[in-house]
Design an enzyme around this catalytic site. Structure first.
Site, mmCIF file in Angstrom:
data_model
loop_
_atom_site.group_PDB
_atom_site.id
_atom_site.type_symbol
_atom_site.label_atom_id
_atom_site.label_comp_id
_atom_site.label_asym_id
_atom_site.label_seq_id
_atom_site.Cartn_x
_atom_site.Cartn_y
_atom_site.Cartn_z
ATOM 1 C CG HIS A 23 -1.088 0.380 -5.566
ATOM 2 N ND1 HIS A 23 0.281 -0.250 -4.724
ATOM 3 C CD2 HIS A 23 -0.341 0.441 -6.655
ATOM 4 C CE1 HIS A 23 1.779 0.224 -5.262
ATOM 5 N NE2 HIS A 23 1.201 0.435 -6.330
ATOM 6 C CG HIS A 79 8.491 1.410 -11.276
ATOM 7 N ND1 HIS A 79 8.138 0.478 -12.223
ATOM 8 C CD2 HIS A 79 7.684 2.151 -10.156
ATOM 9 C CE1 HIS A 79 7.261 -0.367 -10.815
ATOM 10 N NE2 HIS A 79 6.989 0.216 -10.158
ATOM 11 C CD GLU A 81 2.711 0.356 -9.764
ATOM 12 O OE1 GLU A 81 4.260 0.706 -8.743
ATOM 13 O OE2 GLU A 81 1.998 -0.551 -9.429
ATOM 14 C CG ASP A 83 3.228 4.939 -9.690
ATOM 15 O OD1 ASP A 83 2.983 4.135 -10.700
ATOM 16 O OD2 ASP A 83 3.597 5.188 -8.698
ATOM 17 C CG HIS A 146 7.151 -1.763 -6.282
ATOM 18 N ND1 HIS A 146 5.630 -1.923 -5.878
ATOM 19 C CD2 HIS A 146 6.986 -0.986 -6.667
ATOM 20 C CE1 HIS A 146 5.154 -1.641 -6.525
ATOM 21 N NE2 HIS A 146 6.066 -0.245 -7.540
ATOM 22 C CG ASP A 165 7.812 3.310 -6.937
ATOM 23 O OD1 ASP A 165 7.624 4.362 -6.752
ATOM 24 O OD2 ASP A 165 7.292 2.247 -7.029
ATOM 25 C CE1 TYR A 193 5.596 5.268 -1.919
ATOM 26 C CE2 TYR A 193 7.403 3.708 -1.489
ATOM 27 C CZ TYR A 193 6.519 4.054 -2.441
ATOM 28 O OH TYR A 193 7.410 3.980 -3.921
ATOM 29 C CG HIS A 226 5.996 8.362 -5.118
ATOM 30 N ND1 HIS A 226 4.752 8.655 -6.040
ATOM 31 C CD2 HIS A 226 5.726 6.463 -5.616
ATOM 32 C CE1 HIS A 226 4.488 7.934 -6.897
ATOM 33 N NE2 HIS A 226 5.352 6.280 -6.593
HETATM 34 FE FE1 FEO Z 1 5.903 1.083 -8.879
HETATM 35 FE FE2 FEO Z 1 5.277 4.393 -7.708
HETATM 36 O O1 FEO Z 1 4.979 2.892 -9.209
#
Ligand code: FEO
Length: 395
Positions: A23, A79, A81, A83, A146, A165, A193, A226
């Site tokens: 981030h 998701h 985002e 990543d 999230h 996530d 996390y 992850h």
């Molecule tokens: Fe919310 Fe692993 O991205």
């Protein structure tokens, strides 16, 4: 090279051993991370999520070595985002018409980031797609876990929950599964996390955990986006989340401070001594914010029932390191925790007042007027700090 998760389900992601910040520079990742993408090869071929943008070309090249990209029938974007969606632009150049299954909010975030009008197929909780051989992918919206667009997908028969996530950890590992991981690293990174990313969404998470449990999904594997995949007693991390989502705390007090000429540092150590004298069971941990990683300290705040926060007075206020850390605690919306303040001063001495107001504003219950000390602590002041610690322990 693809790695088998179960039957015709394979991991095709990227292990990022070098990642140290995430981030931007907001989140420390001392042990790297991974971006887990999954390939399901039944009668239909399905790709679940991709990897972070810097690894996009590598990801697409590796995937093309495993399969003819044109054979991918469906993409699931759990998701938006970067990543997880970061390789979509590179991939979609090869297969521009392939349907992307995602939530309505994910369409907004993917369009907003990549400015492409791909073949989006919007799904809601309970929607499913058949992928052949009697297997289905069932979608579960995970809004605000999230991001508003977050989603999970459950693969029937193989009983794999692709949770994105949720239940993840920033942990690079050479093996895929939780029973093959260093258990200390795994659980530390999982709670870190949670504390640093998911804590603000506790009430949503509690409802979502209840909803998932009520769906009676026979979950055998939780394949996160992850870190480690949970296959050995996967519900253990769900149970941990149930605990963590309920304003978690242990019998621990964190003393968090910064110091200029070590006066406030000496107070921190004496307060810790006093707490220990009054309560031999409570765990006391002391953190100088200038010497510790903020996200690691947040993890300890998450575990604590009380935070004793210290700063000397500077320019009628507190040090920016402490102010920034209180801001971070406020963002993470801790609930049910107590606070007390301390600090040295030479002239006017406003720091304790500012700390009390700031901690109350960050959602902590301030249980003391705090302890102010003029100039460096002498023997009497040190004794008073020990007594202050004893008082805090009893509150
Ligand atoms: Fe919310 Fe692993 O991205």
């Amino acid at each position: 090279m693809k790695r088998q998760v179960k039957n015709n389900v394979y991991w095709v992601g990227k292990v990022d051993w070098e990642l140290r910040k995430f981030h931007g520079d907001e989140l420390s990742t001392h042990k790297g991370s991974s971006y887990n993408s999954y390939l399901i090869q039944e009668e239909k071929t399905v790709l679940i999520d991709t990897v972070w943008t810097p690894f996009a070309e590598e990801f697409v090249e590796n995937l093309a070595r495993e399969i003819d990209l044109s054979k991918i029938d469906y993409i699931v974007a759990n998701h938006g985002e970067v990543d997880h969606s970061g390789a979509l632009p590179a991939l979609m150049k090869h297969i521009p018409d392939t349907p992307i299954y995602c939530t309505a909010n994910a369409v907004k975030s993917l369009k907003g980031q990549y400015h492409q009008d791909w073949n989006f197929q919007v799904v809601k909780t309970g929607d499913k797609i058949s992928i052949g051989n009697g297997k289905e992918l069932v979608f579960v919206e995970m809004s605000m876990l999230h991001w508003p667009d977050s989603m999970a997908a459950f693969l029937t028969q193989d009983n794999i929950l692709f949770s994105n996530d949720a239940f993840g950890q920033h942990l690079a590992n050479d093996k895929l599964f939780n029973d093959q991981a260093d258990q200390h690293d795994l659980f530390y990174e999982a709670i870190k996390y949670y504390a640093n990313i998911l804590n603000p969404f506790n009430s949503i998470l509690r409802r979502k955990l209840d909803e998932i449990i009520s769906m009676n999904l026979p979950i055998e594997i939780i394949a996160t986006s992850h870190g480690i995949i949970w296959r050995d007693n996967p519900m253990q991390i769900v149970e941990k989340y149930s605990q963590w989502a309920n304003d978690y705390q242990e019998n621990q007090i964190a003393i968090v401070y910064d110091t200029m000429w070590n006066g406030t540092k000496l107070l921190a150590e004496k307060i810790a001594e006093g707490i220990g004298l009054a309560d031999s069971d409570v765990v006391v941990k002391v953190f100088n914010l200038a010497k510790n990683d903020a996200n690691d300290v947040i993890t300890e705040v998450f575990k604590s029932k009380t935070v004793v926060i210290g700063s000397p007075t500077m320019s009628n206020n507190i040090l920016h390191s402490v102010a920034g850390f209180i801001h971070l605690m406020k963002l993470l919306r801790f609930k049910g925790k107590k606070a007390a303040a301390f600090g040295c001063y030479g002239w006017s001495g406003e720091s304790v007042k500012v700390l009390n107001e700031s901690m109350a504003n960050a959602g902590f219950e301030v249980v003391s007027e705090g302890y102010r000390n003029h100039w460096n602590p002498d023997v009497e002041s040190q004794k008073a700090a020990i007594d202050f610690g004893k008082t805090i322990a009893k509150l």
